[in-house]
Motif scaffolding. Structure first.
Motif, PDB file in Angstrom:
ATOM      1  N   VAL A 140       1.029  -1.269   0.088  1.00 39.40           N
ATOM      2  CA  VAL A 140      -0.167  -0.118  -0.006  1.00 39.40           C
ATOM      3  C   VAL A 140       0.942   1.391   0.155  1.00 39.40           C
ATOM      4  O   VAL A 140       0.603   2.336  -0.612  1.00 39.40           O
ATOM      5  N   ASP A 141       1.882   1.131   1.003  1.00 38.94           N
ATOM      6  CA  ASP A 141       2.852   2.383   1.049  1.00 38.94           C
ATOM      7  C   ASP A 141       3.615   2.548  -0.329  1.00 38.94           C
ATOM      8  O   ASP A 141       3.610   3.692  -0.859  1.00 38.94           O
ATOM      9  N   LYS A 142       3.846   1.491  -1.148  1.00 41.95           N
ATOM     10  CA  LYS A 142       4.540   1.620  -2.294  1.00 41.95           C
ATOM     11  C   LYS A 142       3.614   2.194  -3.414  1.00 41.95           C
ATOM     12  O   LYS A 142       3.878   3.150  -4.317  1.00 41.95           O
ATOM     13  N   ARG A 143       2.234   1.681  -3.335  1.00 48.30           N
ATOM     14  CA  ARG A 143       1.386   2.192  -4.315  1.00 48.30           C
ATOM     15  C   ARG A 143       1.147   3.796  -3.964  1.00 48.30           C
ATOM     16  O   ARG A 143       0.877   4.683  -4.945  1.00 48.30           O
ATOM     17  N   ILE A 144       0.921   4.269  -2.779  1.00 46.72           N
ATOM     18  CA  ILE A 144       0.641   5.516  -2.372  1.00 46.72           C
ATOM     19  C   ILE A 144       1.895   6.430  -3.052  1.00 46.72           C
ATOM     20  O   ILE A 144       1.617   7.608  -3.610  1.00 46.72           O
ATOM     21  N   ASN A 145       3.135   5.878  -2.656  1.00 46.85           N
ATOM     22  CA  ASN A 145       4.297   6.642  -3.310  1.00 46.85           C
ATOM     23  C   ASN A 145       4.255   6.838  -4.887  1.00 46.85           C
ATOM     24  O   ASN A 145       4.575   7.963  -5.435  1.00 46.85           O
ATOM     25  N   GLU A 146       3.937   5.651  -5.423  1.00 40.06           N
ATOM     26  CA  GLU A 146       3.808   5.856  -7.002  1.00 40.06           C
ATOM     27  C   GLU A 146       2.667   6.856  -7.330  1.00 40.06           C
ATOM     28  O   GLU A 146       2.882   7.476  -8.296  1.00 40.06           O
ATOM     29  N   PHE A 147       1.415   6.800  -6.662  1.00 40.13           N
ATOM     30  CA  PHE A 147       0.312   7.707  -6.799  1.00 40.13           C
ATOM     31  C   PHE A 147       0.882   9.080  -6.587  1.00 40.13           C
ATOM     32  O   PHE A 147       0.556   9.986  -7.559  1.00 40.13           O
ATOM     33  N   TRP A 148       1.498   9.285  -5.501  1.00 34.02           N
ATOM     34  CA  TRP A 148       2.099  10.693  -5.497  1.00 34.02           C
ATOM     35  C   TRP A 148       2.932  10.991  -6.635  1.00 34.02           C
ATOM     36  O   TRP A 148       3.043  12.087  -6.907  1.00 34.02           O
ATOM     37  N   ASN A 149       3.746  10.199  -7.071  1.00 33.33           N
ATOM     38  CA  ASN A 149       4.832  10.411  -7.957  1.00 33.33           C
ATOM     39  C   ASN A 149       4.149  10.890  -9.314  1.00 33.33           C
ATOM     40  O   ASN A 149       4.520  11.675  -9.980  1.00 33.33           O
ATOM     41  N   LYS A 150       3.103  10.122  -9.504  1.00 30.69           N
ATOM     42  CA  LYS A 150       2.334  10.243 -10.743  1.00 30.69           C
ATOM     43  C   LYS A 150       1.401  11.835 -10.869  1.00 30.69           C
ATOM     44  O   LYS A 150       1.433  12.651 -11.455  1.00 30.69           O
TER      45      LYS A 150
ATOM     46  N   ILE B  50      -7.209  -0.072  -1.405  1.00 30.67           N
ATOM     47  CA  ILE B  50      -7.482  -0.103  -0.097  1.00 30.67           C
ATOM     48  C   ILE B  50      -8.722  -0.728   0.428  1.00 30.67           C
ATOM     49  O   ILE B  50      -8.602  -1.570   1.389  1.00 30.67           O
ATOM     50  N   LYS B  51      -9.721  -1.111  -0.652  1.00 28.36           N
ATOM     51  CA  LYS B  51     -10.803  -2.010  -0.145  1.00 28.36           C
ATOM     52  C   LYS B  51     -10.412  -3.407  -0.203  1.00 28.36           C
ATOM     53  O   LYS B  51     -10.709  -4.358   0.674  1.00 28.36           O
ATOM     54  N   VAL B  52      -9.441  -3.944  -1.188  1.00 28.14           N
ATOM     55  CA  VAL B  52      -8.903  -5.208  -0.906  1.00 28.14           C
ATOM     56  C   VAL B  52      -7.990  -5.451   0.238  1.00 28.14           C
ATOM     57  O   VAL B  52      -8.342  -6.434   0.804  1.00 28.14           O
ATOM     58  N   PHE B  53      -7.407  -4.302   0.442  1.00 26.06           N
ATOM     59  CA  PHE B  53      -6.501  -4.590   1.689  1.00 26.06           C
ATOM     60  C   PHE B  53      -7.396  -4.970   2.851  1.00 26.06           C
ATOM     61  O   PHE B  53      -7.070  -5.402   3.781  1.00 26.06           O
ATOM     62  N   ALA B  54      -8.480  -3.828   3.234  1.00 27.65           N
ATOM     63  CA  ALA B  54      -9.469  -4.185   4.252  1.00 27.65           C
ATOM     64  C   ALA B  54     -10.041  -5.462   4.326  1.00 27.65           C
ATOM     65  O   ALA B  54     -10.208  -5.733   5.598  1.00 27.65           O
ATOM     66  N   GLU B  55     -10.223  -6.035   2.883  1.00 29.18           N
ATOM     67  CA  GLU B  55     -10.998  -7.248   3.036  1.00 29.18           C
ATOM     68  C   GLU B  55     -10.146  -8.298   3.529  1.00 29.18           C
ATOM     69  O   GLU B  55     -10.430  -9.428   4.417  1.00 29.18           O
ATOM     70  N   LYS B  56      -8.602  -8.265   3.214  1.00 28.75           N
ATOM     71  CA  LYS B  56      -7.650  -9.164   3.622  1.00 28.75           C
ATOM     72  C   LYS B  56      -7.699  -8.996   5.009  1.00 28.75           C
ATOM     73  O   LYS B  56      -7.317  -9.934   5.676  1.00 28.75           O
ATOM     74  N   MET B  57      -7.557  -7.765   5.655  1.00 31.25           N
ATOM     75  CA  MET B  57      -7.179  -7.568   6.946  1.00 31.25           C
ATOM     76  C   MET B  57      -8.330  -8.221   7.878  1.00 31.25           C
ATOM     77  O   MET B  57      -8.088  -8.784   8.777  1.00 31.25           O
ATOM     78  N   SER B  58      -9.599  -8.091   7.470  1.00 34.56           N
ATOM     79  CA  SER B  58     -10.919  -8.570   8.064  1.00 34.56           C
ATOM     80  C   SER B  58     -10.415 -10.087   8.268  1.00 34.56           C
ATOM     81  O   SER B  58     -11.007 -10.698   9.251  1.00 34.56           O
ATOM     82  N   VAL B  59     -10.132 -10.669   6.925  1.00 34.89           N
ATOM     83  CA  VAL B  59     -10.021 -12.135   7.127  1.00 34.89           C
ATOM     84  C   VAL B  59      -9.228 -12.478   8.111  1.00 34.89           C
ATOM     85  O   VAL B  59      -9.307 -13.490   8.968  1.00 34.89           O
ATOM     86  N   LYS B  60      -7.739 -11.562   7.994  1.00 36.70           N
ATOM     87  CA  LYS B  60      -6.881 -12.180   8.999  1.00 36.70           C
ATOM     88  C   LYS B  60      -7.242 -12.047  10.440  1.00 36.70           C
ATOM     89  O   LYS B  60      -6.689 -12.674  11.319  1.00 36.70           O
ATOM     90  N   LEU B  61      -8.051 -10.771  10.658  1.00 37.59           N
ATOM     91  CA  LEU B  61      -8.220 -10.510  12.238  1.00 37.59           C
ATOM     92  C   LEU B  61      -9.438 -11.805  12.492  1.00 37.59           C
ATOM     93  O   LEU B  61      -9.164 -12.374  13.612  1.00 37.59           O
ATOM     94  N   LYS B  62     -10.158 -12.161  11.665  1.00 38.14           N
ATOM     95  CA  LYS B  62     -11.044 -13.487  12.045  1.00 38.14           C
ATOM     96  C   LYS B  62     -10.251 -14.541  12.263  1.00 38.14           C
ATOM     97  O   LYS B  62     -10.730 -15.214  13.081  1.00 38.14           O
ATOM     98  N   GLU B  63      -9.380 -14.805  11.429  1.00 37.53           N
ATOM     99  CA  GLU B  63      -8.434 -16.131  11.572  1.00 37.53           C
ATOM    100  C   GLU B  63      -7.790 -16.015  12.845  1.00 37.53           C
ATOM    101  O   GLU B  63      -7.560 -17.029  13.710  1.00 37.53           O
ATOM    102  N   GLU B  64      -7.312 -14.832  13.201  1.00 34.71           N
ATOM    103  CA  GLU B  64      -6.476 -14.781  14.492  1.00 34.71           C
ATOM    104  C   GLU B  64      -7.495 -14.956  15.793  1.00 34.71           C
ATOM    105  O   GLU B  64      -7.075 -15.389  16.746  1.00 34.71           O
ATOM    106  N   GLU B  65      -8.712 -14.346  15.794  1.00 37.34           N
ATOM    107  CA  GLU B  65      -9.662 -14.524  16.552  1.00 37.34           C
ATOM    108  C   GLU B  65     -10.025 -16.075  16.834  1.00 37.34           C
ATOM    109  O   GLU B  65     -10.035 -16.337  17.941  1.00 37.34           O
ATOM    110  N   ARG B  66     -10.194 -16.541  15.571  1.00 40.47           N
ATOM    111  CA  ARG B  66     -10.326 -18.127  15.819  1.00 40.47           C
ATOM    112  C   ARG B  66      -9.202 -18.795  16.449  1.00 40.47           C
ATOM    113  O   ARG B  66      -9.472 -19.747  17.209  1.00 40.47           O
TER     114      ARG B  66
END
Length: 224
Positions: free
Chosen positions: A9-19, A40-56
């Motif tokens: 994400v940080d890389k993409r933000i930097n790319e966005f900023w450079n462009k 960001i949406k894809v990242f949020a979904e992945k984070m949600s899945v990771k959190l659920k796995e960690e809760e389990r």
């Protein structure tokens, strides 16, 4: 994995900023904005899945921890029960040892008493044999008859004392008391001196002299 996503994400933000800083067109800005939102949406979904796995994982860990705790508690209860059983077995073993010693002592005491009783019975048999021999002798010479009566007593009957009535009986009874001493009773006719004769025969154990003295006392009673 999370760190990698953040780096992406940080890389993409930097790319966005450079462009963004290299071009001024609104179309490029809108395209980049859409791309960023999608990332960001894809990242949020992945984070949600990771959190659920960690809760389990946390729930599974806590459940496993509780199972271990219950298992340890059961093990401790079994150890306590086993310890109590061992103590009870040791107590029973000590009781059996004490009981065995008491039984052995009773056996030895019984054996000693049995020997004492046997010796006493033999002594009594010998005394009775001597009395029987004396009875046979006195019956022939002094007209004395000895009979065994109730209560393990011996009855001594004298005759040939009264010249006018040779068959008239003069008698007394004798037995051995608990101390194994001679004890005289039931004199007919009554002789006051029997108690004195009894003491003498206990001291001297001279039964022949005792019988002779009793006969003399009966004879003296007739002539008096």
């Amino acid at each position: 994995m999370v760190e990698d996503e953040l780096a992406l994400v940080d890389k993409r933000i930097n790319e966005f900023w450079n462009k963004f800083t290299s071009t001024d067109t609104s179309c490029q800005m809108m395209g980049l904005r859409g791309t960023n939102k999608e990332s960001i949406k894809v990242f949020a979904e992945k984070m949600s899945v990771k959190l659920k796995e960690e809760e389990r994982m946390v729930e599974m860990f806590l459940e496993y921890k509780n199972q271990i705790s219950r298992h340890n508690k059961l093990i401790q209860e079994k150890k306590d029960n086993l310890s109590r059983l061992i103590d009870e077995v040791k107590g029973k073993k000590q009781e059996l040892e004490v009981l065995a010693v008491n039984i052995q002592n009773l056996k030895e005491e019984y054996s000693r008493k049995k020997e004492i009783i046997s010796s006493a019975n033999k002594a009594n048999e010998e005394r009775l044999k001597r009395l029987q021999k004396s009875a046979d002798l006195y019956k022939d010479r002094l007209g004395l008859e000895i009979r065994k009566i109730y209560g393990d007593k011996l009855q001594f009957i004298f005759t040939n004392i009264d010249p006018k009535h040779f068959e008239s009986p003069y008698m007394f009874s004798l037995h051995l008391n608990e101390a194994r001493d001679y004890e005289v009773s039931d004199s007919t006719p009554h002789l006051e001196c029997l108690a004195e004769f009894q003491e003498n025969v206990r001291k001297t154990n001279n039964f022949s002299a005792f019988l002779a003295n009793v006969r003399k006392a009966f004879t003296a009673m007739v002539y008096n």
